[in-house]
Design a protein around this motif. Structure first.
Motif, PDB file in Angstrom:
ATOM      1  N   ILE A 246       0.830  -1.221   0.000  1.00 25.96           N
ATOM      2  CA  ILE A 246       0.000   0.000   0.000  1.00 25.96           C
ATOM      3  C   ILE A 246       0.860   1.265   0.000  1.00 25.96           C
ATOM      4  O   ILE A 246       1.909   1.324   0.655  1.00 25.96           O
ATOM      5  N   ASP A 247       0.391   2.264  -0.761  1.00 29.99           N
ATOM      6  CA  ASP A 247       1.110   3.543  -0.815  1.00 29.99           C
ATOM      7  C   ASP A 247       0.726   4.452   0.353  1.00 29.99           C
ATOM      8  O   ASP A 247       1.575   5.112   0.943  1.00 29.99           O
ATOM      9  N   PHE A 248      -0.585   4.516   0.610  1.00 28.28           N
ATOM     10  CA  PHE A 248      -1.064   5.410   1.678  1.00 28.28           C
ATOM     11  C   PHE A 248      -2.090   4.699   2.547  1.00 28.28           C
ATOM     12  O   PHE A 248      -3.011   4.082   2.016  1.00 28.28           O
ATOM     13  N   ILE A 249      -1.923   4.849   3.860  1.00 23.32           N
ATOM     14  CA  ILE A 249      -3.004   4.466   4.780  1.00 23.32           C
ATOM     15  C   ILE A 249      -3.575   5.785   5.291  1.00 23.32           C
ATOM     16  O   ILE A 249      -2.827   6.671   5.713  1.00 23.32           O
ATOM     17  N   VAL A 250      -4.889   5.928   5.210  1.00 19.06           N
ATOM     18  CA  VAL A 250      -5.501   7.168   5.684  1.00 19.06           C
ATOM     19  C   VAL A 250      -6.622   6.799   6.651  1.00 19.06           C
ATOM     20  O   VAL A 250      -7.322   5.801   6.444  1.00 19.06           O
ATOM     21  N   SER A 251      -6.735   7.581   7.716  1.00 22.77           N
ATOM     22  CA  SER A 251      -7.801   7.279   8.672  1.00 22.77           C
ATOM     23  C   SER A 251      -8.169   8.487   9.517  1.00 22.77           C
ATOM     24  O   SER A 251      -7.312   9.256   9.940  1.00 22.77           O
ATOM     25  N   ASN A 252      -9.482   8.635   9.711  1.00 22.59           N
ATOM     26  CA  ASN A 252     -10.006   9.528  10.750  1.00 22.59           C
ATOM     27  C   ASN A 252     -10.592   8.571  11.780  1.00 22.59           C
ATOM     28  O   ASN A 252     -11.778   8.285  11.775  1.00 22.59           O
ATOM     29  N   PRO A 253      -9.735   8.004  12.644  1.00 25.60           N
ATOM     30  CA  PRO A 253     -10.196   6.927  13.529  1.00 25.60           C
ATOM     31  C   PRO A 253     -10.991   7.502  14.698  1.00 25.60           C
ATOM     32  O   PRO A 253     -10.997   8.718  14.901  1.00 25.60           O
ATOM     33  N   PRO A 254     -11.666   6.639  15.470  1.00 25.37           N
ATOM     34  CA  PRO A 254     -12.247   7.148  16.708  1.00 25.37           C
ATOM     35  C   PRO A 254     -11.107   7.652  17.583  1.00 25.37           C
ATOM     36  O   PRO A 254     -10.195   6.873  17.874  1.00 25.37           O
ATOM     37  N   TYR A 255     -11.108   8.938  17.963  1.00 25.69           N
ATOM     38  CA  TYR A 255      -9.987   9.440  18.768  1.00 25.69           C
ATOM     39  C   TYR A 255     -10.394  10.294  19.968  1.00 25.69           C
ATOM     40  O   TYR A 255      -9.546  10.895  20.638  1.00 25.69           O
ATOM     41  N   VAL A 256     -11.698  10.359  20.252  1.00 24.77           N
ATOM     42  CA  VAL A 256     -12.137  11.136  21.422  1.00 24.77           C
ATOM     43  C   VAL A 256     -11.752  10.347  22.679  1.00 24.77           C
ATOM     44  O   VAL A 256     -11.929   9.126  22.735  1.00 24.77           O
ATOM     45  N   PHE A 257     -11.185  11.043  23.685  1.00 29.40           N
ATOM     46  CA  PHE A 257     -10.848  10.375  24.945  1.00 29.40           C
ATOM     47  C   PHE A 257     -12.155   9.919  25.600  1.00 29.40           C
ATOM     48  O   PHE A 257     -13.119  10.693  25.646  1.00 29.40           O
ATOM     49  N   HIS A 258     -12.154   8.692  26.100  1.00 25.57           N
ATOM     50  CA  HIS A 258     -13.415   8.143  26.602  1.00 25.57           C
ATOM     51  C   HIS A 258     -14.096   9.078  27.609  1.00 25.57           C
ATOM     52  O   HIS A 258     -15.307   9.281  27.565  1.00 25.57           O
ATOM     53  N   GLU A 259     -13.289   9.703  28.480  1.00 22.65           N
ATOM     54  CA  GLU A 259     -13.914  10.543  29.533  1.00 22.65           C
ATOM     55  C   GLU A 259     -14.583  11.791  28.941  1.00 22.65           C
ATOM     56  O   GLU A 259     -15.391  12.427  29.595  1.00 22.65           O
ATOM     57  N   ASP A 260     -14.250  12.144  27.708  1.00 21.67           N
ATOM     58  CA  ASP A 260     -14.863  13.326  27.081  1.00 21.67           C
ATOM     59  C   ASP A 260     -16.149  13.002  26.325  1.00 21.67           C
ATOM     60  O   ASP A 260     -16.851  13.913  25.872  1.00 21.67           O
TER      61      ASP A 260
ATOM     62  N   ILE B  75     -24.772  14.440  18.558  1.00 24.15           N
ATOM     63  CA  ILE B  75     -23.856  13.312  18.380  1.00 24.15           C
ATOM     64  C   ILE B  75     -24.318  12.141  19.239  1.00 24.15           C
ATOM     65  O   ILE B  75     -24.465  11.013  18.770  1.00 24.15           O
ATOM     66  N   LEU B  76     -24.556  12.444  20.536  1.00 16.99           N
ATOM     67  CA  LEU B  76     -24.866  11.373  21.480  1.00 16.99           C
ATOM     68  C   LEU B  76     -26.143  10.619  21.123  1.00 16.99           C
ATOM     69  O   LEU B  76     -26.257   9.420  21.346  1.00 16.99           O
ATOM     70  N   ARG B  77     -27.103  11.336  20.535  1.00 17.08           N
ATOM     71  CA  ARG B  77     -28.379  10.674  20.257  1.00 17.08           C
ATOM     72  C   ARG B  77     -28.427   9.966  18.912  1.00 17.08           C
ATOM     73  O   ARG B  77     -29.199   9.053  18.734  1.00 17.08           O
ATOM     74  N   TYR B  78     -27.608  10.424  17.955  1.00 15.78           N
ATOM     75  CA  TYR B  78     -27.802   9.914  16.585  1.00 15.78           C
ATOM     76  C   TYR B  78     -26.603   9.208  15.965  1.00 15.78           C
ATOM     77  O   TYR B  78     -26.781   8.387  15.082  1.00 15.78           O
ATOM     78  N   GLU B  79     -25.386   9.569  16.356  1.00 16.52           N
ATOM     79  CA  GLU B  79     -24.242   8.983  15.660  1.00 16.52           C
ATOM     80  C   GLU B  79     -23.724   7.731  16.370  1.00 16.52           C
ATOM     81  O   GLU B  79     -23.878   7.583  17.586  1.00 16.52           O
ATOM     82  N   ASP B  80     -23.062   6.891  15.589  1.00 18.26           N
ATOM     83  CA  ASP B  80     -22.464   5.681  16.131  1.00 18.26           C
ATOM     84  C   ASP B  80     -21.285   6.097  17.022  1.00 18.26           C
ATOM     85  O   ASP B  80     -20.254   6.559  16.519  1.00 18.26           O
ATOM     86  N   LEU B  81     -21.439   5.926  18.325  1.00 19.02           N
ATOM     87  CA  LEU B  81     -20.413   6.441  19.243  1.00 19.02           C
ATOM     88  C   LEU B  81     -19.102   5.669  19.139  1.00 19.02           C
ATOM     89  O   LEU B  81     -18.039   6.183  19.485  1.00 19.02           O
ATOM     90  N   ASP B  82     -19.173   4.455  18.604  1.00 24.32           N
ATOM     91  CA  ASP B  82     -17.937   3.689  18.395  1.00 24.32           C
ATOM     92  C   ASP B  82     -17.037   4.364  17.354  1.00 24.32           C
ATOM     93  O   ASP B  82     -15.843   4.084  17.293  1.00 24.32           O
ATOM     94  N   ALA B  83     -17.626   5.201  16.514  1.00 19.84           N
ATOM     95  CA  ALA B  83     -16.814   5.904  15.509  1.00 19.84           C
ATOM     96  C   ALA B  83     -16.070   7.086  16.126  1.00 19.84           C
ATOM     97  O   ALA B  83     -15.251   7.721  15.468  1.00 19.84           O
ATOM     98  N   LEU B  84     -16.364   7.393  17.405  1.00 24.69           N
ATOM     99  CA  LEU B  84     -15.719   8.532  18.073  1.00 24.69           C
ATOM    100  C   LEU B  84     -14.880   8.137  19.275  1.00 24.69           C
ATOM    101  O   LEU B  84     -13.864   8.772  19.574  1.00 24.69           O
TER     102      LEU B  84
END
Ligand code: GLN
Length: 365
Positions: free
Chosen positions: A260-274, A282-291
């Motif tokens: 592979i030439d490039f790996i790109v990611s906007n991974p889940p990166y929010v600190f759990h306590e935040d 966000i809390l009501r509608y989005e998949d929280l595992d993505a954050l």
């Protein structure tokens, strides 16, 4: 101390990407804070829409309706009331932004069907549904993508992640064309980890017409939406979409497409306590595992870095979107894992001036 409410990246930003670029604006973001309980609908005190708009009740213009719903949203504590109302009305009139409506469409009375549709969509917004889900589509770079809960909504700052990969690819091409003759035609292979709606993968395919992308996500809803968006944009020929989670054992399967030439990611990166302080939208509608990136926000970041050396070509790169606290943490992690042939090449800021993107490169040994 850093607070999620003061970080643009963790807020809903409704400034349209096009407008933002044209006006050179930072997104106008409104911090959340309301609890995710149902918000009772309160009408504005002054009058009803029809009474306030005209002597002939059926003659209601787009401008009237925008002001009306703005007031209803404000009265009900809905963030970004004006922008929400403008987006809904423009959408029903077939435009991207309120500013792009011409004076004729602003003056023409709305039909009963249009008023009805605006009302239905506005009621969803009153339930704190993000505008992107209310409209069912959103722009990212030059593409219009379908949006559906709970698939993660692409944030405006992530557009810069795409630009960084494109810039690196053109830099590599220039370097190669200076050295070799005949000029080699590059066909970069890109892996996106956590593709969500497909925003990053599909933008890369459209900006790099020779590239191929492997897009993976552990959520079936995300994989389905990426596939749907790829077909709508006629980019399905150059994308492989995989329904699976990234792990230390992913290398064998991913290498089926070659190094592979490039790996790109906007991974889940929010600190759990935040996580608990994120907006109600966000809390009501989005998949929280993505954050949720775990205690240090680095759970997936570490997996990607550990995997990268076995997937990448020599001098291949990883581009990651991260929390502003992560550049130092990743540097320390790489120091502690000197066995990995990786180096932190650059840290790039987002349009709010925060360190947000990492360029990590594989070194040949
Ligand atoms: N920037 C994101 C947010 O707004 C966080 C994204 C992520 O964890 N990838 O909420």
């Amino acid at each position: 101390m850093w607070k999620p409410e003061t970080d643009f990246a963790t807020m809903r930003c409704l400034t349209h990407p096009l407008l933002k670029r044209l006006l050179g604006l930072s997104p106008q973001c409104v911090p959340g804070g309301l609890s995710p309980s149902k918000v009772p609908v309160v009408r504005p005190k002054r009058s009803s829409l029809r009474q306030s708009c005209s002597a002939r009740p059926e003659l209601v213009t787009a401008a009237d309706v925008v002001s009306y719903w703005q007031k209803v949203f404000e009265t009900n504590g809905i963030p970004e009331a004006r922008e929400s109302s403008e987006y809904i009305v423009s959408f029903v009139l077939g435009a991207k932004t309120f500013q792009s409506l011409n004076s004729k469409s602003l003056r023409t009375p709305l039909t009963a069907a249009q008023q009805e549709q605006i009302q239905q969509l506005s009621h969803k917004r009153l339930e704190r549904m993000p505008v992107q889900y209310v409209l069912g589509e959103w722009d990212f770079q030059d593409l219009t993508l379908k949006m559906r809960p709970p698939v993660f909504i692409p944030r405006p700052e992530t557009e810069d992640l795409v630009s960084l990969v494109v810039e690196e690819e053109s830099r590599k091409c220039e370097k190669n064309s200076g050295l070799c003759f005949p000029v080699s035609v590059p066909h970069p292979v890109i892996l996106e980890i956590g593709c969500g709606s497909g925003a990053v993968a599909l933008s890369l395919l459209s900006k790099l017409p020779k590239s191929r992308v492997i897009a993976m996500d552990k959520e079936e809803a995300a994989v389905d939406l990426t596939r749907e968006n790829a077909h709508r944009l006629r980019l399905q020929e150059r994308i492989h979409i995989l329904h699976r989670d990234v792990s230390y054992n992913s290398a064998e399967q991913l290498l089926l497409w070659g190094p592979i030439d490039f790996i790109v990611s906007n991974p889940p990166y929010v600190f759990h306590e935040d996580m608990a302080s994120l907006d109600a939208e966000i809390l009501r509608y989005e998949d929280l595992d993505a954050l949720d990136g775990g205690d240090d926000g680095m759970r997936v970041i570490k997996t990607i870095l550990a995997l990268a050396p076995s997937l990448l070509k020599d001098s291949g790169s990883v581009f990651l979107e991260v929390d502003p606290r992560h550049p130092d943490m990743v540097e320390n992690w790489l120091q502690a894992h000197r066995n990995l042939p990786l180096v932190l090449r650059a840290v790039h800021k987002d349009f709010c001036g925060k360190p947000r993107f990492l360029h990590v490169q594989k070194q040949s040994r």
